[in-house]
Design a protein around this motif. Structure first.
Motif, short mmCIF file in Angstrom:
data_model
loop_
_atom_site.label_atom_id
_atom_site.label_comp_id
_atom_site.label_asym_id
_atom_site.label_seq_id
_atom_site.Cartn_x
_atom_site.Cartn_y
_atom_site.Cartn_z
N ARG A 17 -1.10 -5.13 -1.72
CA ARG A 17 -0.36 -5.87 -2.77
C ARG A 17 -1.41 -6.41 -3.72
NH1 ARG A 17 4.61 -5.97 -4.28
NH2 ARG A 17 5.05 -8.20 -4.10
N LEU A 18 -1.30 -6.03 -4.97
CA LEU A 18 -2.34 -6.41 -5.93
C LEU A 18 -1.71 -6.85 -7.24
CD1 LEU A 18 -4.04 -3.09 -7.16
CD2 LEU A 18 -1.82 -3.21 -6.07
N LYS A 19 -2.55 -7.46 -8.09
CA LYS A 19 -2.04 -7.97 -9.36
C LYS A 19 -1.52 -6.81 -10.21
CE LYS A 19 -4.39 -12.34 -10.09
NZ LYS A 19 -5.60 -12.98 -10.58
N ASN A 20 -0.41 -7.07 -10.88
CA ASN A 20 0.18 -6.08 -11.78
C ASN A 20 -0.48 -6.27 -13.15
OD1 ASN A 20 1.88 -4.28 -13.04
ND2 ASN A 20 3.64 -5.65 -13.06
N ALA A 26 -8.46 -0.26 -10.37
CA ALA A 26 -9.86 0.18 -10.52
C ALA A 26 -10.78 -0.64 -9.62
CB ALA A 26 -10.29 0.04 -11.98
N LYS A 27 -10.51 -1.94 -9.50
CA LYS A 27 -11.36 -2.78 -8.64
C LYS A 27 -11.23 -2.36 -7.18
CE LYS A 27 -11.99 -7.06 -11.22
NZ LYS A 27 -11.83 -8.53 -11.23
N VAL A 28 -10.01 -2.08 -6.76
CA VAL A 28 -9.80 -1.66 -5.36
C VAL A 28 -10.44 -0.30 -5.11
CG1 VAL A 28 -8.06 -1.07 -3.62
CG2 VAL A 28 -7.67 -3.01 -5.16
N SER A 29 -10.22 0.64 -6.04
CA SER A 29 -10.77 1.98 -5.83
C SER A 29 -12.30 1.97 -5.89
CB SER A 29 -10.18 2.99 -6.81
OG SER A 29 -10.47 2.62 -8.12
N SER A 30 -12.88 1.07 -6.70
CA SER A 30 -14.34 0.96 -6.76
C SER A 30 -14.90 0.49 -5.42
CB SER A 30 -14.77 -0.04 -7.84
OG SER A 30 -14.46 0.48 -9.09
N GLU A 31 -14.19 -0.46 -4.81
CA GLU A 31 -14.62 -0.98 -3.52
C GLU A 31 -14.59 0.14 -2.46
OE1 GLU A 31 -15.80 -4.02 -3.05
OE2 GLU A 31 -16.14 -3.60 -0.92
N LEU A 32 -13.54 0.96 -2.52
CA LEU A 32 -13.43 2.08 -1.58
C LEU A 32 -14.53 3.11 -1.85
CD1 LEU A 32 -9.54 2.46 -1.70
CD2 LEU A 32 -10.86 1.78 0.31
N ALA A 33 -14.75 3.40 -3.13
CA ALA A 33 -15.76 4.40 -3.49
C ALA A 33 -17.15 3.96 -3.05
CB ALA A 33 -15.73 4.63 -5.01
N GLU A 74 -12.86 -6.54 3.10
CA GLU A 74 -13.57 -6.58 1.81
C GLU A 74 -12.60 -6.46 0.64
OE1 GLU A 74 -16.78 -7.32 1.36
OE2 GLU A 74 -16.81 -7.63 3.53
N ILE A 75 -11.64 -5.54 0.78
CA ILE A 75 -10.64 -5.38 -0.30
C ILE A 75 -9.86 -6.68 -0.47
CG2 ILE A 75 -8.51 -4.20 -0.98
CD1 ILE A 75 -9.57 -1.69 0.39
N GLY A 76 -9.53 -7.30 0.68
CA GLY A 76 -8.76 -8.54 0.65
C GLY A 76 -9.46 -9.68 -0.07
N LYS A 77 -10.78 -9.60 -0.17
CA LYS A 77 -11.54 -10.67 -0.86
C LYS A 77 -11.51 -10.52 -2.38
CE LYS A 77 -14.93 -11.30 2.86
NZ LYS A 77 -16.30 -10.93 3.28
N LEU A 78 -11.10 -9.36 -2.87
CA LEU A 78 -11.09 -9.15 -4.32
C LEU A 78 -10.08 -10.10 -4.98
CD1 LEU A 78 -11.07 -5.23 -4.36
CD2 LEU A 78 -13.01 -6.72 -4.90
N ASP A 79 -10.44 -10.58 -6.18
CA ASP A 79 -9.56 -11.56 -6.84
C ASP A 79 -8.23 -10.96 -7.30
OD1 ASP A 79 -10.54 -9.99 -8.83
OD2 ASP A 79 -11.25 -11.62 -10.12
N VAL A 84 -3.52 -7.15 2.23
CA VAL A 84 -3.90 -5.79 2.63
C VAL A 84 -3.45 -5.53 4.05
CG1 VAL A 84 -5.80 -4.16 2.97
CG2 VAL A 84 -5.99 -5.92 1.22
N ASN A 85 -2.78 -4.40 4.25
CA ASN A 85 -2.45 -3.94 5.59
C ASN A 85 -2.96 -2.52 5.75
OD1 ASN A 85 -0.86 -6.10 6.91
ND2 ASN A 85 0.49 -5.79 5.14
N PHE A 86 -3.27 -2.15 6.97
CA PHE A 86 -3.69 -0.76 7.19
C PHE A 86 -3.19 -0.30 8.56
CE2 PHE A 86 -6.99 -0.92 10.41
CZ PHE A 86 -7.32 -2.27 10.43
N ALA A 87 -3.14 1.00 8.72
CA ALA A 87 -2.76 1.58 10.01
C ALA A 87 -3.55 2.85 10.22
CB ALA A 87 -1.27 1.87 10.04
N GLU A 88 -4.12 3.00 11.40
CA GLU A 88 -4.86 4.23 11.71
C GLU A 88 -3.90 5.27 12.26
OE1 GLU A 88 -8.94 3.70 13.30
OE2 GLU A 88 -8.33 1.61 13.54
N ALA A 89 -4.30 6.54 12.14
CA ALA A 89 -3.46 7.63 12.63
C ALA A 89 -3.18 7.45 14.12
CB ALA A 89 -4.13 8.97 12.38
N LYS A 90 -1.92 7.56 14.50
CA LYS A 90 -1.55 7.39 15.91
C LYS A 90 -1.59 8.72 16.66
CE LYS A 90 1.39 3.44 14.77
NZ LYS A 90 1.07 3.46 13.32
#
Ligand SMILES: [Zn+2]
Length: 252
Positions: A17-20, A26-33, A74-79, A84-90
């Protein structure tokens, strides 16, 4: 975004869930990259005026030297991020989207069905009830078409031709097929609609000697009867089930 199967890959799903606002993704994808996390399939849902948007996506963690927990933290710390939620492959190499429910299409609760499943369902009706199946499917479509006409007119404040064009455009977005208004005369009314790859007839493509659509034929009948406030009768004159290039529906 239902799932990804890729044996031997480490797949993870994220729900953010991020700011609209411009630049939030871009900030989230940069963190992932920065951490070598490759984004795979996903969706982004945001509506004008709403503070938050939802971005759901699968990622490939196979060659990443950190954990999904750490990346989520780390993503959750972005302003720009509020949750943030995540799930690994079951299952080994298979990840299925179980973080996002329900499916909303243009704000309305929806389900998805494979075209093959529709073929099984409708085909079984014809096996059991013969020509009576056509009547059942026609009546189902008729009611759905009538209700659709009323909901589109109410929701968008439009009528007849404009409402018809919206409904036909939505059929493309919802995967029913690609309809095209080939002929239109409001006074009679006289209407011809040509549909490419109609879901109802696609499972029977080239297998029959007669036209196959009864649900969509009923849908158009209900839709047009309400939109033009006049009882219309729609017939299918060409059909991919009997080898034609398109399914063609016209007023009788
Ligand atoms: Zn057809």
């Amino acid at each position: 975004m239902s799932g990804i199967y890729s044996p031997s890959r480490k797949l993870v799903e994220f729900a953010v869930r991020l700011k609209n606002a411009p630049g939030a993704m871009a900030k989230v994808s940069s963190e992932l990259a920065r951490r070598g996390v490759n984004i795979l399939s996903g969706f982004h849902t945001a509506y004008p005026g709403e503070e938050l948007a939802t971005w759901g996506f699968f990622v490939d963690f196979t060659s990443v030297n950190t954990s999904p927990e750490k990346v989520a933290e780390e993503i959750g710390k972005l302003d720009v991020v509020s949750e943030v939620n995540f799930a690994e492959a079951k299952f080994d190499g298979l990840i299925v989207n179980d973080l996002h429910f329900p499916i909303l299409v243009m704000g309305e609760r929806s389900i998805t069905l494979r075209v093959e499943t529709v073929g099984d369902m409708f085909g079984r009706l014809y096996e059991v009830f013969g020509s009576g199946a056509g009547v059942i499917l026609y009546e189902m479509g008729l009611k759905a078409g009538e209700n659709k006409a009323e909901s589109v007119c109410g929701k968008y404040g439009v009528g007849d031709l404009k409402a018809l064009k919206i409904v036909l455009a939505e059929r493309i977005a919802k995967g029913w097929g690609i309809p095209e208004l080939a002929e239109f005369n409001k006074e009679e009314p006289s209407i011809t609609i040509r549909v490419q790859d109609l879901f109802e007839c696609l499972p029977f493509k080239g297998k029959l000697r007669e036209t196959r659509s009864n649900f969509f034929r009923g849908y158009l009948t209900g839709l047009l009867s309400v939109l033009f406030d006049k009882k219309v009768t729609i017939v299918e004159v060409e059909c991919i089930a009997k080898g034609d290039q398109y399914c063609v529906f016209t007023t009788k």
